[in-house]
Scaffold this motif. Structure first.
Motif, PDB file in Angstrom:
ATOM      1  N   PHE A   1     -11.799  -9.275 -12.128  1.00 30.32           N
ATOM      2  CA  PHE A   1     -10.585  -8.540 -11.789  1.00 30.32           C
ATOM      3  C   PHE A   1     -10.818  -7.045 -12.039  1.00 30.32           C
ATOM      4  CE2 PHE A   1      -9.451 -12.796 -13.182  1.00 30.32           C
ATOM      5  CZ  PHE A   1      -8.671 -13.221 -12.132  1.00 30.32           C
ATOM      6  N   HIS A   2     -10.461  -6.254 -11.042  1.00 30.05           N
ATOM      7  CA  HIS A   2     -10.612  -4.801 -11.136  1.00 30.05           C
ATOM      8  C   HIS A   2      -9.231  -4.185 -10.949  1.00 30.05           C
ATOM      9  CE1 HIS A   2     -14.919  -5.458 -10.867  1.00 30.05           C
ATOM     10  NE2 HIS A   2     -14.661  -6.286  -9.872  1.00 30.05           N
ATOM     11  N   GLU A   3      -8.836  -3.360 -11.919  1.00 32.13           N
ATOM     12  CA  GLU A   3      -7.482  -2.799 -11.883  1.00 32.13           C
ATOM     13  C   GLU A   3      -7.317  -1.851 -10.696  1.00 32.13           C
ATOM     14  OE1 GLU A   3      -4.236  -0.560 -14.747  1.00 32.13           O
ATOM     15  OE2 GLU A   3      -6.130  -1.263 -15.628  1.00 32.13           O
ATOM     16  N   ILE A   4      -6.155  -1.967 -10.049  1.00 31.72           N
ATOM     17  CA  ILE A   4      -5.775  -1.103  -8.922  1.00 31.72           C
ATOM     18  C   ILE A   4      -4.692  -0.156  -9.412  1.00 31.72           C
ATOM     19  CG2 ILE A   4      -4.735  -1.070  -6.603  1.00 31.72           C
ATOM     20  CD1 ILE A   4      -7.457  -2.398  -6.586  1.00 31.72           C
ATOM     21  N   GLU A   5      -4.796   1.088  -9.043  1.00 33.43           N
ATOM     22  CA  GLU A   5      -3.785   2.064  -9.449  1.00 33.43           C
ATOM     23  C   GLU A   5      -2.446   1.737  -8.790  1.00 33.43           C
ATOM     24  OE1 GLU A   5      -3.236   6.889  -9.215  1.00 33.43           O
ATOM     25  OE2 GLU A   5      -5.274   6.074  -9.182  1.00 33.43           O
TER      26      GLU A   5
ATOM     27  N   LEU B   1       0.838  -1.194   0.000  1.00 30.75           N
ATOM     28  CA  LEU B   1       0.000   0.000   0.000  1.00 30.75           C
ATOM     29  C   LEU B   1       0.875   1.247   0.000  1.00 30.75           C
ATOM     30  CD1 LEU B   1      -2.944   1.110   0.234  1.00 30.75           C
ATOM     31  CD2 LEU B   1      -2.484   1.310   2.679  1.00 30.75           C
ATOM     32  N   SER B   2       0.611   2.147  -0.921  1.00 35.79           N
ATOM     33  CA  SER B   2       1.302   3.435  -0.952  1.00 35.79           C
ATOM     34  C   SER B   2       0.450   4.432  -0.171  1.00 35.79           C
ATOM     35  CB  SER B   2       1.490   3.911  -2.395  1.00 35.79           C
ATOM     36  OG  SER B   2       1.960   5.245  -2.391  1.00 35.79           O
ATOM     37  N   GLU B   3       0.814   4.646   1.082  1.00 36.75           N
ATOM     38  CA  GLU B   3       0.056   5.588   1.934  1.00 36.75           C
ATOM     39  C   GLU B   3       0.090   6.990   1.342  1.00 36.75           C
ATOM     40  OE1 GLU B   3      -1.889   5.186   4.475  1.00 36.75           O
ATOM     41  OE2 GLU B   3      -1.387   3.228   5.294  1.00 36.75           O
ATOM     42  N   GLU B   4       1.197   7.325   0.734  1.00 36.86           N
ATOM     43  CA  GLU B   4       1.380   8.661   0.155  1.00 36.86           C
ATOM     44  C   GLU B   4       0.365   8.946  -0.961  1.00 36.86           C
ATOM     45  OE1 GLU B   4       4.776  11.003  -2.464  1.00 36.86           O
ATOM     46  OE2 GLU B   4       5.321   9.194  -1.373  1.00 36.86           O
ATOM     47  N   HIS B   5       0.002   7.935  -1.741  1.00 35.75           N
ATOM     48  CA  HIS B   5      -0.888   8.129  -2.876  1.00 35.75           C
ATOM     49  C   HIS B   5      -2.323   7.650  -2.630  1.00 35.75           C
ATOM     50  CE1 HIS B   5       3.170   8.208  -4.688  1.00 35.75           C
ATOM     51  NE2 HIS B   5       2.628   9.160  -5.435  1.00 35.75           N
TER      52      HIS B   5
ATOM     53  N   ARG C   1      -2.489  -6.304   4.171  1.00 36.79           N
ATOM     54  CA  ARG C   1      -3.181  -6.261   5.468  1.00 36.79           C
ATOM     55  C   ARG C   1      -4.192  -5.109   5.552  1.00 36.79           C
ATOM     56  NH1 ARG C   1      -2.137  -9.007   9.817  1.00 36.79           N
ATOM     57  NH2 ARG C   1       0.028  -9.442   9.330  1.00 36.79           N
ATOM     58  N   GLU C   2      -3.819  -3.939   5.095  1.00 36.42           N
ATOM     59  CA  GLU C   2      -4.696  -2.763   5.198  1.00 36.42           C
ATOM     60  C   GLU C   2      -5.958  -2.880   4.352  1.00 36.42           C
ATOM     61  OE1 GLU C   2      -0.413  -1.575   5.817  1.00 36.42           O
ATOM     62  OE2 GLU C   2      -1.466  -2.708   4.297  1.00 36.42           O
ATOM     63  N   ALA C   3      -5.967  -3.788   3.397  1.00 41.17           N
ATOM     64  CA  ALA C   3      -7.111  -3.920   2.487  1.00 41.17           C
ATOM     65  C   ALA C   3      -8.129  -4.959   2.951  1.00 41.17           C
ATOM     66  CB  ALA C   3      -6.615  -4.261   1.080  1.00 41.17           C
ATOM     67  N   GLY C   4      -7.946  -5.557   4.115  1.00 38.50           N
ATOM     68  CA  GLY C   4      -8.912  -6.512   4.649  1.00 38.50           C
ATOM     69  C   GLY C   4      -8.824  -7.880   3.993  1.00 38.50           C
ATOM     70  N   LEU C   5      -9.982  -8.472   3.692  1.00 35.41           N
ATOM     71  CA  LEU C   5     -10.049  -9.843   3.179  1.00 35.41           C
ATOM     72  C   LEU C   5      -9.742  -9.965   1.690  1.00 35.41           C
ATOM     73  CD1 LEU C   5     -13.288 -11.070   4.988  1.00 35.41           C
ATOM     74  CD2 LEU C   5     -10.928 -11.665   5.534  1.00 35.41           C
ATOM     75  N   ARG C   6      -9.494  -8.891   1.014  1.00 38.44           N
ATOM     76  CA  ARG C   6      -9.335  -8.918  -0.438  1.00 38.44           C
ATOM     77  C   ARG C   6      -8.031  -9.575  -0.879  1.00 38.44           C
ATOM     78  NH1 ARG C   6     -10.667  -2.822  -1.873  1.00 38.44           N
ATOM     79  NH2 ARG C   6     -10.341  -3.529  -3.994  1.00 38.44           N
ATOM     80  N   TYR C   7      -8.102 -10.212  -2.054  1.00 40.73           N
ATOM     81  CA  TYR C   7      -6.930 -10.802  -2.697  1.00 40.73           C
ATOM     82  C   TYR C   7      -6.580  -9.951  -3.906  1.00 40.73           C
ATOM     83  CZ  TYR C   7      -7.331 -15.242  -0.124  1.00 40.73           C
ATOM     84  OH  TYR C   7      -7.362 -16.216   0.834  1.00 40.73           O
TER      85      TYR C   7
ATOM     86  N   LYS D   1     -15.260   8.483   7.856  1.00 38.26           N
ATOM     87  CA  LYS D   1     -16.659   8.813   8.161  1.00 38.26           C
ATOM     88  C   LYS D   1     -16.749   9.199   9.630  1.00 38.26           C
ATOM     89  CE  LYS D   1     -18.724   7.154   4.352  1.00 38.26           C
ATOM     90  NZ  LYS D   1     -19.531   7.847   3.442  1.00 38.26           N
ATOM     91  N   ASN D   2     -17.259  10.376   9.908  1.00 34.15           N
ATOM     92  CA  ASN D   2     -17.417  10.865  11.287  1.00 34.15           C
ATOM     93  C   ASN D   2     -16.099  10.793  12.056  1.00 34.15           C
ATOM     94  OD1 ASN D   2     -20.191  11.250  10.815  1.00 34.15           O
ATOM     95  ND2 ASN D   2     -20.591   9.102  11.318  1.00 34.15           N
ATOM     96  N   GLY D   3     -15.003  11.120  11.395  1.00 33.73           N
ATOM     97  CA  GLY D   3     -13.696  11.154  12.043  1.00 33.73           C
ATOM     98  C   GLY D   3     -13.016   9.808  12.205  1.00 33.73           C
ATOM     99  N   LYS D   4     -13.653   8.729  11.738  1.00 32.83           N
ATOM    100  CA  LYS D   4     -13.085   7.385  11.859  1.00 32.83           C
ATOM    101  C   LYS D   4     -13.002   6.734  10.483  1.00 32.83           C
ATOM    102  CE  LYS D   4     -14.967   6.556  16.441  1.00 32.83           C
ATOM    103  NZ  LYS D   4     -15.872   5.744  17.238  1.00 32.83           N
ATOM    104  N   PRO D   5     -12.030   5.815  10.300  1.00 33.48           N
ATOM    105  CA  PRO D   5     -11.960   5.100   9.020  1.00 33.48           C
ATOM    106  C   PRO D   5     -13.208   4.239   8.824  1.00 33.48           C
ATOM    107  CG  PRO D   5      -9.953   4.767  10.311  1.00 33.48           C
ATOM    108  CD  PRO D   5     -10.936   5.476  11.199  1.00 33.48           C
ATOM    109  N   SER D   6     -13.740   4.241   7.621  1.00 32.75           N
ATOM    110  CA  SER D   6     -14.900   3.415   7.295  1.00 32.75           C
ATOM    111  C   SER D   6     -14.519   1.945   7.389  1.00 32.75           C
ATOM    112  CB  SER D   6     -15.389   3.727   5.876  1.00 32.75           C
ATOM    113  OG  SER D   6     -16.371   2.798   5.484  1.00 32.75           O
ATOM    114  N   ARG D   7     -15.383   1.145   8.000  1.00 31.62           N
ATOM    115  CA  ARG D   7     -15.108  -0.293   8.118  1.00 31.62           C
ATOM    116  C   ARG D   7     -15.515  -1.038   6.855  1.00 31.62           C
ATOM    117  NH1 ARG D   7     -17.952  -2.198  13.301  1.00 31.62           N
ATOM    118  NH2 ARG D   7     -17.087  -4.168  12.612  1.00 31.62           N
TER     119      ARG D   7
END
Length: 196
Positions: A190-194, A122-126, A161-167, A132-138
């Motif tokens: 399949f959905h392209e990820i930047e 994961l590129s945190e920078e990009h 890890r940050e993306a949850g259950l996704r492959y 939502k309401n000051g908290k990350p959406s679950r």
């Protein structure tokens, strides 16, 4: 990096088009009794695995009567399972971070994918987190998720890890994406990820 690639994709199933798999009621009872719930959480399960009984998850509604049997099916929300017809494509060293674990579907040997470990791609920078309401959406964690291509060590199939259950997979020649495209395997989208 083991294989060159240009694109990264998230892997998903389409429950409105294809049947899903679920553990049999008997399997769930055994797991509850033994206190060993099945979790595809990035840890190896090869040494403690026993053949898992699975069934088609069929909802008795008219809307779900025309669902097709996939070549690769979703097993609940946790993993994917490949049919006997296509499992030979994955059983001989598909990826060093993927365990193929035997399942029994009405007497047929299907194989569940267990992705061991997580990539730090994961590129945190990009990326832009969905707050939502000051908290990350679950539910939808990112407004924009961007991966660092150079951080991906297992282009065949991986998790972040940050993306949850996704492959995720890539367009590398030996990747899940490439094998599915080459052999016309049904059941996955399949959905392209930047990437950067």
């Amino acid at each position: 990096m083991t294989d060159k690639f240009n694109k990264v994709y998230s892997v998903s199933v389409e429950p409105d088009e294809f049947l899903l798999l679920n553990e049999t009621g008997f399997e769930q009872t055994i797991q509850l009794t033994e206190g060993q719930l099945l979790m595809f959480d990035g840890m190896s399960m090869r040494d403690n695995w026993r053949e898992l009984g699975v069934d088609w998850l069929v909802e008795p509604s008219i809307a779900h009567q025309n669902l097709k049997k996939p070549d690769i099916a979703g097993l609940g929300a946790s993993t994917i399972v490949v049919s006997p017809k296509y499992s030979p494509l994955f059983l001989n060293g598909f990826s060093k971070n993927v365990e193929l674990l035997e399942c029994n579907l009405e007497g047929e040997k299907w194989f569940a994918f267990n992705v061991v470990g997580f990539e730090k791609a994961l590129s945190e920078e990009h990326s832009i987190r969905n707050i939502k309401n000051g908290k990350p959406s679950r539910i939808r964690k990112f407004k924009k998720m961007v991966f660092d291509k150079s951080a991906i060590e297992n282009p065949e199939l991986f998790r972040v890890r940050e993306a949850g259950l996704r492959y995720f997979t890539t367009d590398a020649t030996s990747s899940l994406y490439s094998i599915v495209q080459e052999h016309g395997i049904k059941g996955l989208y399949f959905h392209e990820i930047e990437t950067v």
